[in-house]
Scaffold this active site. Structure first.
Site, PDB file in Angstrom:
ATOM      1  N   HIS A 294     -12.914   3.159   1.327  1.00 48.40           N
ATOM      2  CA  HIS A 294     -12.086   4.270   1.152  1.00 48.40           C
ATOM      3  C   HIS A 294     -12.818   5.200   0.277  1.00 48.40           C
ATOM      4  O   HIS A 294     -14.026   5.266  -0.013  1.00 48.40           O
ATOM      5  CB  HIS A 294     -11.013   3.642  -0.077  1.00 48.40           C
TER       6      HIS A 294
ATOM      7  N   TYR B  85      -1.722  -0.361  10.252  1.00 45.15           N
ATOM      8  CA  TYR B  85      -1.990  -1.103   8.998  1.00 45.15           C
ATOM      9  C   TYR B  85      -0.465  -0.849   8.092  1.00 45.15           C
ATOM     10  O   TYR B  85      -0.154  -1.682   7.617  1.00 45.15           O
ATOM     11  CB  TYR B  85      -3.021  -0.529   8.069  1.00 45.15           C
TER      12      TYR B  85
ATOM     13  N   LYS C 252       2.477  -3.885   6.738  1.00 43.46           N
ATOM     14  CA  LYS C 252       2.663  -3.824   5.452  1.00 43.46           C
ATOM     15  C   LYS C 252       4.119  -3.768   5.238  1.00 43.46           C
ATOM     16  O   LYS C 252       4.610  -4.374   4.397  1.00 43.46           O
ATOM     17  CB  LYS C 252       1.787  -2.849   4.490  1.00 43.46           C
TER      18      LYS C 252
ATOM     19  N   SER D  81       0.805  -1.418  -0.105  1.00 42.33           N
ATOM     20  CA  SER D  81       0.102   0.065   0.015  1.00 42.33           C
ATOM     21  C   SER D  81       0.836   1.092  -0.104  1.00 42.33           C
ATOM     22  O   SER D  81       2.041   1.386   0.459  1.00 42.33           O
ATOM     23  CB  SER D  81      -0.963   0.004   1.205  1.00 42.33           C
ATOM     24  N   SER D  82       0.445   2.375  -0.649  1.00 41.54           N
ATOM     25  CA  SER D  82       1.163   3.528  -0.631  1.00 41.54           C
ATOM     26  C   SER D  82       1.159   4.284   0.928  1.00 41.54           C
ATOM     27  O   SER D  82       2.005   5.075   0.976  1.00 41.54           O
ATOM     28  CB  SER D  82       0.505   4.556  -1.421  1.00 41.54           C
ATOM     29  N   CYS D  83       0.462   3.764   1.703  1.00 42.00           N
ATOM     30  CA  CYS D  83       0.445   4.278   3.099  1.00 42.00           C
ATOM     31  C   CYS D  83       1.726   3.789   3.932  1.00 42.00           C
ATOM     32  O   CYS D  83       2.023   4.064   4.874  1.00 42.00           O
ATOM     33  CB  CYS D  83      -0.726   3.968   3.822  1.00 42.00           C
TER      34      CYS D  83
END
Length: 303
Positions: free
Chosen positions: A180, A137, A141, A108-110
């Site tokens: 989202h 989260y 990841k 994920s880009s987070c």
């Protein structure tokens, strides 16, 4: 991968997993293995071990995860870190034990710092503090990324990690509490078009910028990378373009022909100010996104 390779897709009913099934079937792959949650709980270590021992998949796509927007991440932080760590640990470790030829893990880009320079390059990982609202989260990841890299280094596995932009498309979660931002806005404006209230309220200021990638583009990128990339570094997957939440809301409102007012609730959190991925690495490998945001939103609304 050849057309008869045994390919396991973890999370085949979700947004990314279902897109992977569609993409593989479209390309003529015949031996796709899937399991519903009732048949295989990916948090259950013994069950996952038994599955890999029996099925012995050659290629694995890990698209299963507990996901959600700001509200869900704030409300269920323990579940987000525990479930995602367990799923990753079980799939990655058993892919190694059973001799999987190649594993593709969806990140994920987070994972990138809250105030990372924009657009975000792969090298910015762990260069600063994470966005607090989705830190559990993101930490899970990041652990998955590092686990793949560690297994590649120690065991000589071929495990790759890909970092998508914000995804949307068929089989998205449109629940207002846990979805989202794009899916939540689509539902809000579609319902507003039907009930015709004078206004629709959107969380935050509308100023944060976000990049959105259609899930069919994401699936296409994953198949491309399984065939063309064997490196140990993570790879961003996105469009290289972003919009403000205000622009997104206006685009969706126009698409559904909602003519009321859009109100921004500034008491609600904005999250990261901007999340735009640097996609130069995957572009150099020969892959680029093909579905425009406007076309993608139109498709989602008319599903």
């Amino acid at each position: 991968m050849d057309k008869n390779s045994k390919i396991y897709i973890a999370g085949h009913l979700g947004l990314v997993g279902s897109a992977l099934v569609r993409a593989l079937e479209k390309k003529g792959f015949k031996n796709i293995v899937v399991r519903r949650h009732a048949e295989l709980d990916l948090v259950d270590q013994a069950a996952v071990k038994e599955f890999f021992e029996q099925e012995k998949p050659e290629y694995v796509f890990l698209a299963a995860a507990k996901v959600g927007g700001i509200h869900a991440n704030n409300t269920y932080p323990a579940e987000f870190i525990y479930i995602n760590l367990q799923i990753q640990n079980n799939i990655i470790h058993n892919s190694y034990l059973s001799g999987v030829k190649k594993l593709c893990v969806l990140g994920s880009s987070c994972i990138y710092p809250k105030f990372a320079p924009q657009p975000m390059k792969e090298e910015y990982l762990l260069d600063g503090k994470l966005e607090p609202t989705n830190e559990p989260y993101a930490v899970a990841k990041i652990a998955g990324i590092k686990m793949c890299q560690a297994y590649n280094k120690q065991y000589g596995t071929n495990f790759i990690s890909v970092m998508p932009a914000n995804l949307y498309g068929p089989n998205d979660n449109f629940d207002l509490e846990n979805s989202h931002v794009l899916a939540a806005l689509v539902r809000k404006f579609v319902e507003a078009k039907r009930s015709a209230p004078p206004s629709v309220t959107v969380w935050g200021t509308g100023n944060p910028r976000r990049e959105f990638l259609h899930v069919d583009d994401m699936a296409d990128a994953c198949l491309f990378l399984m065939e063309n990339y064997n490196g140990n570094e993570i790879l961003n997957v996105g469009t290289g373009k972003d919009v403000t939440i205000k622009e997104l809301a206006e685009m969706i409102a126009k698409t559904v022909d909602f003519k009321g007012e859009i109100i921004f609730d500034t008491a609600k959190p904005d999250g990261t100010p901007r999340k735009l991925l640097d996609v130069s690495m995957i572009n150099k490998l020969g892959w680029k996104a093909s579905i425009s945001l406007r076309d993608g939103i139109r498709e989602v609304i008319h599903l």
